[in-house]
Write a protein that holds these residues in place. Structure first.
Motif, PDB file in Angstrom:
ATOM      1  N   ARG A   9       0.828  -1.209   0.000  1.00 23.91           N
ATOM      2  CA  ARG A   9       0.000   0.000   0.000  1.00 23.91           C
ATOM      3  C   ARG A   9       0.863   1.260   0.000  1.00 23.91           C
ATOM      4  O   ARG A   9       0.618   2.199  -0.758  1.00 23.91           O
ATOM      5  CB  ARG A   9      -0.930  -0.011   1.221  1.00 23.91           C
ATOM      6  N   LEU A  10       1.890   1.301   0.848  1.00 22.35           N
ATOM      7  CA  LEU A  10       2.755   2.476   0.924  1.00 22.35           C
ATOM      8  C   LEU A  10       3.579   2.646  -0.350  1.00 22.35           C
ATOM      9  O   LEU A  10       3.780   3.763  -0.813  1.00 22.35           O
ATOM     10  CB  LEU A  10       3.665   2.395   2.147  1.00 22.35           C
ATOM     11  N   ASP A  11       4.049   1.541  -0.926  1.00 24.95           N
ATOM     12  CA  ASP A  11       4.777   1.630  -2.185  1.00 24.95           C
ATOM     13  C   ASP A  11       3.870   2.172  -3.283  1.00 24.95           C
ATOM     14  O   ASP A  11       4.285   3.016  -4.082  1.00 24.95           O
ATOM     15  CB  ASP A  11       5.340   0.268  -2.593  1.00 24.95           C
ATOM     16  N   ASN A  12       2.624   1.715  -3.305  1.00 24.82           N
ATOM     17  CA  ASN A  12       1.666   2.167  -4.298  1.00 24.82           C
ATOM     18  C   ASN A  12       1.432   3.674  -4.190  1.00 24.82           C
ATOM     19  O   ASN A  12       1.466   4.392  -5.187  1.00 24.82           O
ATOM     20  CB  ASN A  12       0.349   1.395  -4.119  1.00 24.82           C
ATOM     21  N   VAL A  13       1.204   4.155  -2.978  1.00 27.44           N
ATOM     22  CA  VAL A  13       0.982   5.584  -2.755  1.00 27.44           C
ATOM     23  C   VAL A  13       2.241   6.379  -3.121  1.00 27.44           C
ATOM     24  O   VAL A  13       2.169   7.438  -3.754  1.00 27.44           O
ATOM     25  CB  VAL A  13       0.560   5.860  -1.292  1.00 27.44           C
ATOM     26  N   HIS A  14       3.398   5.859  -2.745  1.00 24.87           N
ATOM     27  CA  HIS A  14       4.666   6.534  -3.021  1.00 24.87           C
ATOM     28  C   HIS A  14       4.874   6.719  -4.528  1.00 24.87           C
ATOM     29  O   HIS A  14       5.208   7.803  -4.989  1.00 24.87           O
ATOM     30  CB  HIS A  14       5.822   5.740  -2.409  1.00 24.87           C
ATOM     31  N   ARG A  15       4.669   5.657  -5.288  1.00 23.60           N
ATOM     32  CA  ARG A  15       4.859   5.749  -6.742  1.00 23.60           C
ATOM     33  C   ARG A  15       3.793   6.624  -7.395  1.00 23.60           C
ATOM     34  O   ARG A  15       4.065   7.330  -8.367  1.00 23.60           O
ATOM     35  CB  ARG A  15       4.894   4.361  -7.359  1.00 23.60           C
ATOM     36  N   PHE A  16       2.571   6.605  -6.879  1.00 21.33           N
ATOM     37  CA  PHE A  16       1.534   7.501  -7.376  1.00 21.33           C
ATOM     38  C   PHE A  16       1.969   8.957  -7.186  1.00 21.33           C
ATOM     39  O   PHE A  16       1.896   9.767  -8.109  1.00 21.33           O
ATOM     40  CB  PHE A  16       0.208   7.243  -6.650  1.00 21.33           C
ATOM     41  N   MET A  17       2.422   9.287  -5.982  1.00 19.36           N
ATOM     42  CA  MET A  17       2.861  10.655  -5.704  1.00 19.36           C
ATOM     43  C   MET A  17       4.111  11.012  -6.516  1.00 19.36           C
ATOM     44  O   MET A  17       4.297  12.172  -6.880  1.00 19.36           O
ATOM     45  CB  MET A  17       3.112  10.839  -4.200  1.00 19.36           C
ATOM     46  N   ALA A  18       4.940  10.032  -6.813  1.00 15.69           N
ATOM     47  CA  ALA A  18       6.093  10.277  -7.684  1.00 15.69           C
ATOM     48  C   ALA A  18       5.625  10.714  -9.066  1.00 15.69           C
ATOM     49  O   ALA A  18       6.241  11.581  -9.694  1.00 15.69           O
ATOM     50  CB  ALA A  18       6.966   9.027  -7.776  1.00 15.69           C
ATOM     51  N   GLY A  19       4.528  10.117  -9.545  1.00 14.57           N
ATOM     52  CA  GLY A  19       3.966  10.533 -10.830  1.00 14.57           C
ATOM     53  C   GLY A  19       3.451  11.963 -10.792  1.00 14.57           C
ATOM     54  O   GLY A  19       3.623  12.730 -11.752  1.00 14.57           O
ATOM     55  N   VAL A  20       2.834  12.342  -9.688  1.00 15.91           N
ATOM     56  CA  VAL A  20       2.364  13.720  -9.522  1.00 15.91           C
ATOM     57  C   VAL A  20       3.567  14.665  -9.501  1.00 15.91           C
ATOM     58  O   VAL A  20       3.565  15.723 -10.131  1.00 15.91           O
ATOM     59  CB  VAL A  20       1.519  13.859  -8.236  1.00 15.91           C
ATOM     60  N   TYR A  21       4.600  14.276  -8.782  1.00 16.95           N
ATOM     61  CA  TYR A  21       5.840  15.053  -8.679  1.00 16.95           C
ATOM     62  C   TYR A  21       6.473  15.228 -10.066  1.00 16.95           C
ATOM     63  O   TYR A  21       6.821  16.345 -10.466  1.00 16.95           O
ATOM     64  CB  TYR A  21       6.765  14.301  -7.727  1.00 16.95           C
ATOM     65  N   LEU A  22       6.600  14.151 -10.788  1.00 20.17           N
ATOM     66  CA  LEU A  22       7.169  14.172 -12.138  1.00 20.17           C
ATOM     67  C   LEU A  22       6.348  15.071 -13.063  1.00 20.17           C
ATOM     68  O   LEU A  22       6.893  15.894 -13.797  1.00 20.17           O
ATOM     69  CB  LEU A  22       7.255  12.749 -12.694  1.00 20.17           C
ATOM     70  N   SER A  23       5.036  14.923 -13.028  1.00 16.40           N
ATOM     71  CA  SER A  23       4.196  15.737 -13.912  1.00 16.40           C
ATOM     72  C   SER A  23       4.269  17.219 -13.545  1.00 16.40           C
ATOM     73  O   SER A  23       4.218  18.085 -14.426  1.00 16.40           O
ATOM     74  CB  SER A  23       2.754  15.241 -13.904  1.00 16.40           C
ATOM     75  N   THR A  24       4.413  17.528 -12.271  1.00 15.17           N
ATOM     76  CA  THR A  24       4.580  18.925 -11.854  1.00 15.17           C
ATOM     77  C   THR A  24       5.870  19.498 -12.441  1.00 15.17           C
ATOM     78  O   THR A  24       5.913  20.660 -12.844  1.00 15.17           O
ATOM     79  CB  THR A  24       4.598  19.039 -10.320  1.00 15.17           C
ATOM     80  N   GLY A  25       6.898  18.673 -12.511  1.00 12.64           N
ATOM     81  CA  GLY A  25       8.149  19.111 -13.127  1.00 12.64           C
ATOM     82  C   GLY A  25       7.983  19.415 -14.611  1.00 12.64           C
ATOM     83  O   GLY A  25       8.499  20.414 -15.121  1.00 12.64           O
ATOM     84  N   ILE A  26       7.242  18.563 -15.301  1.00 13.26           N
ATOM     85  CA  ILE A  26       6.998  18.778 -16.734  1.00 13.26           C
ATOM     86  C   ILE A  26       6.186  20.054 -16.942  1.00 13.26           C
ATOM     87  O   ILE A  26       6.502  20.868 -17.824  1.00 13.26           O
ATOM     88  CB  ILE A  26       6.296  17.551 -17.346  1.00 13.26           C
ATOM     89  N   ILE A  27       5.163  20.259 -16.121  1.00 15.83           N
ATOM     90  CA  ILE A  27       4.346  21.475 -16.225  1.00 15.83           C
ATOM     91  C   ILE A  27       5.188  22.712 -15.901  1.00 15.83           C
ATOM     92  O   ILE A  27       5.074  23.744 -16.575  1.00 15.83           O
ATOM     93  CB  ILE A  27       3.106  21.371 -15.318  1.00 15.83           C
ATOM     94  N   SER A  28       6.046  22.626 -14.897  1.00 19.13           N
ATOM     95  CA  SER A  28       6.912  23.747 -14.542  1.00 19.13           C
ATOM     96  C   SER A  28       7.873  24.079 -15.680  1.00 19.13           C
ATOM     97  O   SER A  28       8.126  25.256 -15.971  1.00 19.13           O
ATOM     98  CB  SER A  28       7.705  23.445 -13.267  1.00 19.13           C
ATOM     99  N   PHE A  29       8.399  23.055 -16.322  1.00 20.60           N
ATOM    100  CA  PHE A  29       9.291  23.266 -17.467  1.00 20.60           C
ATOM    101  C   PHE A  29       8.545  23.988 -18.592  1.00 20.60           C
ATOM    102  O   PHE A  29       9.043  24.957 -19.155  1.00 20.60           O
ATOM    103  CB  PHE A  29       9.856  21.928 -17.963  1.00 20.60           C
ATOM    104  N   TRP A  30       7.343  23.525 -18.899  1.00 21.83           N
ATOM    105  CA  TRP A  30       6.550  24.152 -19.946  1.00 21.83           C
ATOM    106  C   TRP A  30       6.225  25.599 -19.589  1.00 21.83           C
ATOM    107  O   TRP A  30       6.312  26.498 -20.429  1.00 21.83           O
ATOM    108  CB  TRP A  30       5.270  23.352 -20.189  1.00 21.83           C
ATOM    109  N   ALA A  31       5.857  25.845 -18.324  1.00 26.10           N
ATOM    110  CA  ALA A  31       5.549  27.214 -17.888  1.00 26.10           C
ATOM    111  C   ALA A  31       6.773  28.110 -18.005  1.00 26.10           C
ATOM    112  O   ALA A  31       6.657  29.274 -18.404  1.00 26.10           O
ATOM    113  CB  ALA A  31       5.019  27.201 -16.453  1.00 26.10           C
ATOM    114  N   ALA A  32       7.950  27.582 -17.688  1.00 22.09           N
ATOM    115  CA  ALA A  32       9.181  28.375 -17.818  1.00 22.09           C
ATOM    116  C   ALA A  32       9.476  28.687 -19.280  1.00 22.09           C
ATOM    117  O   ALA A  32       9.878  29.808 -19.616  1.00 22.09           O
ATOM    118  CB  ALA A  32      10.356  27.630 -17.175  1.00 22.09           C
ATOM    119  N   MET A  33       9.272  27.705 -20.142  1.00 19.54           N
ATOM    120  CA  MET A  33       9.531  27.918 -21.574  1.00 19.54           C
ATOM    121  C   MET A  33       8.565  28.937 -22.182  1.00 19.54           C
ATOM    122  O   MET A  33       8.924  29.647 -23.116  1.00 19.54           O
ATOM    123  CB  MET A  33       9.427  26.595 -22.343  1.00 19.54           C
TER     124      MET A  33
END
Length: 136
Positions: free
Chosen positions: A43-67
């Protein structure tokens, strides 16, 4: 140099901060997606990897916003809020269960999470205020 290509210093500050957020979130999100939460319950691994996806996508959105910083408005404030809330979450964790070791590393994460959003919001506000004054 055409006036159209120049960027106000405050807007450049926002752009650089967003690139920093993007780099941290893309690298951190990718690493956490790969590593998961070792030595724990599924359960904790599942939540951790889910939040990692949110973290990763926030990085992609931040990159696009900067560009595309010249076209950005509220999105910049929302990204800054997300980073600030992440830092607040870290503070809550530290207050509830203590700071992980080595403490310096975790404080090294916390300080930018609390400071970058303030810098981003203040610089973006200055950019928008100056832009409105220049283009009534």
């Amino acid at each position: 140099m055409p006036a159209e290509s120049s960027m106000p210093a405050s807007q450049r500050v926002v752009q650089v901060c967003l690139f920093i957020v993007a780099a941290i979130a893309v690298l951190g999100g990718s690493l956490q997606m790969y590593l998961g939460q070792p030595q724990t319950a599924p359960r904790l691994d599942n939540v951790h990897r889910f939040m990692a996806g949110v973290y990763l996508s926030t990085g992609i959105i931040s990159f696009w916003a900067a560009m595309t910083i010249r076209q950005q408005g509220v999105l910049v404030y929302l990204l800054a809020l997300g980073v600030l809330l992440a830092g607040i979450g870290r503070l809550v964790s530290i207050s509830q269960v203590g700071i992980p070791e080595p403490a310096a590393v975790w404080l090294g994460y916390l300080v930018p999470e609390l400071l970058l959003p303030i810098v981003i919001a203040a610089a973006h506000r200055a950019t928008r205020r100056d832009g409105q004054a220049a283009n009534p």
